[in-house]
Motif scaffolding. Structure first.
Motif, PDB file in Angstrom:
ATOM      1  N   THR A   1     116.158 -43.789 -34.837  1.00  0.00           N
ATOM      2  CA  THR A   1     114.762 -43.338 -33.496  1.00  0.00           C
ATOM      3  C   THR A   1     115.339 -42.604 -32.576  1.00  0.00           C
ATOM      4  OG1 THR A   1     114.021 -45.630 -34.002  1.00  0.00           O
ATOM      5  CG2 THR A   1     113.144 -44.730 -31.878  1.00  0.00           C
ATOM      6  N   TYR A   2     116.690 -42.169 -32.045  1.00  0.00           N
ATOM      7  CA  TYR A   2     117.482 -41.348 -31.417  1.00  0.00           C
ATOM      8  C   TYR A   2     117.348 -39.877 -31.722  1.00  0.00           C
ATOM      9  CZ  TYR A   2     120.505 -39.175 -27.988  1.00  0.00           C
ATOM     10  OH  TYR A   2     120.617 -38.068 -26.794  1.00  0.00           O
ATOM     11  N   GLU A   3     118.007 -39.962 -33.318  1.00  0.00           N
ATOM     12  CA  GLU A   3     117.747 -38.893 -33.431  1.00  0.00           C
ATOM     13  C   GLU A   3     116.290 -37.615 -33.707  1.00  0.00           C
ATOM     14  OE1 GLU A   3     120.505 -39.348 -37.380  1.00  0.00           O
ATOM     15  OE2 GLU A   3     121.818 -39.958 -36.375  1.00  0.00           O
ATOM     16  N   THR A   4     115.312 -38.825 -33.765  1.00  0.00           N
ATOM     17  CA  THR A   4     113.421 -37.429 -33.914  1.00  0.00           C
ATOM     18  C   THR A   4     113.812 -37.004 -32.642  1.00  0.00           C
ATOM     19  OG1 THR A   4     112.608 -39.440 -32.085  1.00  0.00           O
ATOM     20  CG2 THR A   4     113.315 -40.351 -34.885  1.00  0.00           C
ATOM     21  N   LEU A   5     113.181 -36.183 -33.019  1.00  0.00           N
ATOM     22  CA  LEU A   5     112.743 -35.154 -31.442  1.00  0.00           C
ATOM     23  C   LEU A   5     111.227 -36.156 -30.900  1.00  0.00           C
ATOM     24  CD1 LEU A   5     111.791 -32.240 -34.142  1.00  0.00           C
ATOM     25  CD2 LEU A   5     113.986 -32.544 -32.841  1.00  0.00           C
ATOM     26  N   TRP A   6     112.127 -37.012 -30.041  1.00  0.00           N
ATOM     27  CA  TRP A   6     111.326 -37.006 -29.262  1.00  0.00           C
ATOM     28  C   TRP A   6     110.853 -36.612 -28.062  1.00  0.00           C
ATOM     29  CZ3 TRP A   6     114.117 -38.010 -24.203  1.00  0.00           C
ATOM     30  CH2 TRP A   6     114.929 -37.702 -24.700  1.00  0.00           C
ATOM     31  N   TYR A   7     111.837 -35.340 -27.747  1.00  0.00           N
ATOM     32  CA  TYR A   7     111.596 -34.794 -26.834  1.00  0.00           C
ATOM     33  C   TYR A   7     110.823 -34.055 -27.084  1.00  0.00           C
ATOM     34  CZ  TYR A   7     115.223 -32.792 -29.077  1.00  0.00           C
ATOM     35  OH  TYR A   7     115.933 -32.169 -30.595  1.00  0.00           O
ATOM     36  N   ASP A   8     110.208 -33.847 -28.093  1.00  0.00           N
ATOM     37  CA  ASP A   8     109.003 -32.547 -28.164  1.00  0.00           C
ATOM     38  C   ASP A   8     107.558 -34.389 -27.853  1.00  0.00           C
ATOM     39  OD1 ASP A   8     110.019 -30.153 -28.267  1.00  0.00           O
ATOM     40  OD2 ASP A   8     110.467 -30.675 -30.496  1.00  0.00           O
ATOM     41  N   MET A   9     107.604 -34.626 -27.928  1.00  0.00           N
ATOM     42  CA  MET A   9     106.525 -35.817 -28.323  1.00  0.00           C
ATOM     43  C   MET A   9     105.656 -36.124 -26.782  1.00  0.00           C
ATOM     44  SD  MET A   9     107.886 -38.649 -31.330  1.00  0.00           S
ATOM     45  CE  MET A   9     108.673 -37.671 -32.069  1.00  0.00           C
ATOM     46  N   PRO A  10     104.520 -36.420 -26.753  1.00  0.00           N
ATOM     47  CA  PRO A  10     103.924 -36.933 -25.671  1.00  0.00           C
ATOM     48  C   PRO A  10     104.514 -37.754 -25.497  1.00  0.00           C
ATOM     49  CG  PRO A  10     102.268 -36.853 -27.689  1.00  0.00           C
ATOM     50  CD  PRO A  10     103.917 -36.522 -27.830  1.00  0.00           C
ATOM     51  N   VAL A  11     104.315 -38.027 -23.418  1.00  0.00           N
ATOM     52  CA  VAL A  11     104.581 -39.062 -23.092  1.00  0.00           C
ATOM     53  C   VAL A  11     105.117 -40.327 -23.312  1.00  0.00           C
ATOM     54  CG1 VAL A  11     104.411 -39.808 -20.463  1.00  0.00           C
ATOM     55  CG2 VAL A  11     105.444 -37.226 -21.100  1.00  0.00           C
ATOM     56  N   ASN A  12     103.829 -40.728 -23.391  1.00  0.00           N
ATOM     57  CA  ASN A  12     102.738 -41.950 -24.230  1.00  0.00           C
ATOM     58  C   ASN A  12     104.287 -42.492 -25.279  1.00  0.00           C
ATOM     59  OD1 ASN A  12     101.300 -44.478 -24.130  1.00  0.00           O
ATOM     60  ND2 ASN A  12      99.753 -43.122 -25.008  1.00  0.00           N
ATOM     61  N   THR A  13     103.720 -41.253 -26.049  1.00  0.00           N
ATOM     62  CA  THR A  13     104.855 -42.023 -27.234  1.00  0.00           C
ATOM     63  C   THR A  13     106.492 -41.758 -26.912  1.00  0.00           C
ATOM     64  OG1 THR A  13     103.382 -40.708 -28.314  1.00  0.00           O
ATOM     65  CG2 THR A  13     105.674 -41.266 -30.068  1.00  0.00           C
ATOM     66  N   GLU A  14     107.340 -41.218 -26.192  1.00  0.00           N
ATOM     67  CA  GLU A  14     108.140 -41.057 -25.476  1.00  0.00           C
ATOM     68  C   GLU A  14     108.558 -42.628 -25.162  1.00  0.00           C
ATOM     69  OE1 GLU A  14     108.721 -38.607 -22.738  1.00  0.00           O
ATOM     70  OE2 GLU A  14     109.032 -36.452 -24.263  1.00  0.00           O
ATOM     71  N   LYS A  15     107.153 -42.996 -24.790  1.00  0.00           N
ATOM     72  CA  LYS A  15     108.326 -44.461 -24.061  1.00  0.00           C
ATOM     73  C   LYS A  15     108.331 -44.917 -24.904  1.00  0.00           C
ATOM     74  CE  LYS A  15     105.141 -43.920 -19.833  1.00  0.00           C
ATOM     75  NZ  LYS A  15     104.605 -44.250 -18.650  1.00  0.00           N
ATOM     76  N   ILE A  16     106.831 -45.216 -25.813  1.00  0.00           N
ATOM     77  CA  ILE A  16     107.307 -46.202 -27.263  1.00  0.00           C
ATOM     78  C   ILE A  16     108.902 -46.010 -28.290  1.00  0.00           C
ATOM     79  CG2 ILE A  16     105.893 -46.781 -29.637  1.00  0.00           C
ATOM     80  CD1 ILE A  16     103.541 -45.664 -28.803  1.00  0.00           C
ATOM     81  N   LEU A  17     108.845 -44.725 -28.082  1.00  0.00           N
ATOM     82  CA  LEU A  17     110.319 -44.429 -28.266  1.00  0.00           C
ATOM     83  C   LEU A  17     111.481 -45.405 -27.776  1.00  0.00           C
ATOM     84  CD1 LEU A  17     109.556 -40.993 -30.501  1.00  0.00           C
ATOM     85  CD2 LEU A  17     109.954 -43.321 -31.386  1.00  0.00           C
ATOM     86  N   MET A  18     111.516 -45.186 -26.271  1.00  0.00           N
ATOM     87  CA  MET A  18     112.828 -44.995 -25.240  1.00  0.00           C
ATOM     88  C   MET A  18     112.044 -47.262 -25.445  1.00  0.00           C
ATOM     89  SD  MET A  18     113.960 -43.159 -23.686  1.00  0.00           S
ATOM     90  CE  MET A  18     114.616 -44.165 -22.271  1.00  0.00           C
ATOM     91  N   PHE A  19     110.902 -47.715 -25.797  1.00  0.00           N
ATOM     92  CA  PHE A  19     110.509 -49.098 -26.197  1.00  0.00           C
ATOM     93  C   PHE A  19     112.275 -49.928 -27.247  1.00  0.00           C
ATOM     94  CE2 PHE A  19     108.536 -52.964 -26.407  1.00  0.00           C
ATOM     95  CZ  PHE A  19     109.030 -53.953 -25.515  1.00  0.00           C
ATOM     96  N   ILE A  20     111.170 -48.614 -28.317  1.00  0.00           N
ATOM     97  CA  ILE A  20     112.060 -49.335 -29.214  1.00  0.00           C
ATOM     98  C   ILE A  20     113.718 -49.450 -29.496  1.00  0.00           C
ATOM     99  CG2 ILE A  20     112.350 -48.376 -32.252  1.00  0.00           C
ATOM    100  CD1 ILE A  20     109.432 -47.577 -32.032  1.00  0.00           C
ATOM    101  N   ILE A  21     114.318 -48.346 -28.628  1.00  0.00           N
ATOM    102  CA  ILE A  21     115.549 -48.093 -28.523  1.00  0.00           C
ATOM    103  C   ILE A  21     116.038 -49.473 -27.688  1.00  0.00           C
ATOM    104  CG2 ILE A  21     117.921 -46.064 -27.744  1.00  0.00           C
ATOM    105  CD1 ILE A  21     115.500 -44.318 -28.822  1.00  0.00           C
TER     106      ILE A  21
END
Length: 150
Positions: A90-110
């Motif tokens: 999850t961290y290795e995905t390009l999360w910084y290029d995603m919308p803020v809503n998706t970033e929050k979901i990824l942070m939750f997953i991490i």
């Protein structure tokens, strides 16, 4: 909605843990005792010069019980490894290029994947390769004691 799903996943994993915890504990204890008993029987058979067929049956039974214990411990080790990989992937995905809503979901997953996933035996022992090695060491010790007493 995401939090409700997450809470359902957590409660499901706790229910699975409750169900399999006791079963895994009984498997560990019984596999240790059966490995010890079959190992002692194998030693007695060798000392008494038993038939080759009897020795082959005993060795086969010993191997089957060892494989059963290994499979249970392998499943626990595999689950633990996959749980660790979730956060890394999850961290290795390009999360910084995603919308803020998706970033929050990824942070939750991490954050959720930081909690270690394990299969435990009686909520005391994590099922892993280390546990398998401990089962084999304990069985060998018991066989040694029984052989000395025999």
């Amino acid at each position: 909605m995401l939090i409700k799903r997450h809470n359902r996943v957590i409660s499901f994993s706790k229910n699975i843990e409750q169900l399999f915890s006791f079963i895994a504990l009984m498997q560990v204890i019984l596999n240790t005792l059966v490995i010890c008993s079959i190992g002692f029987f194998l030693i007695v058979s060798i000392h008494n010069e038993a038939s080759v067929f009897e020795l082959v049956k005993t060795i086969f039974a010993y191997c089957v019980i060892m494989v059963e214990a290994f499979i249970i411990c392998f499943a626990g080790e595999h689950l633990s490894l996959k749980g660790k990989l979730i956060a890394n992937v999850t961290y290795e995905t390009l999360w910084y290029d995603m919308p803020v809503n998706t970033e929050k979901i990824l942070m939750f997953i991490i954050m959720r994947s930081q909690e270690r996933l394990t299969i435990t035996a009686g909520k005391m022992i994590d099922m892993s390769f280390e546990t398998f090695a401990n089962i084999m060491k304990a069985s060998a010790s018991y066989i040694s004691v029984l052989n000395a007493m025999y």
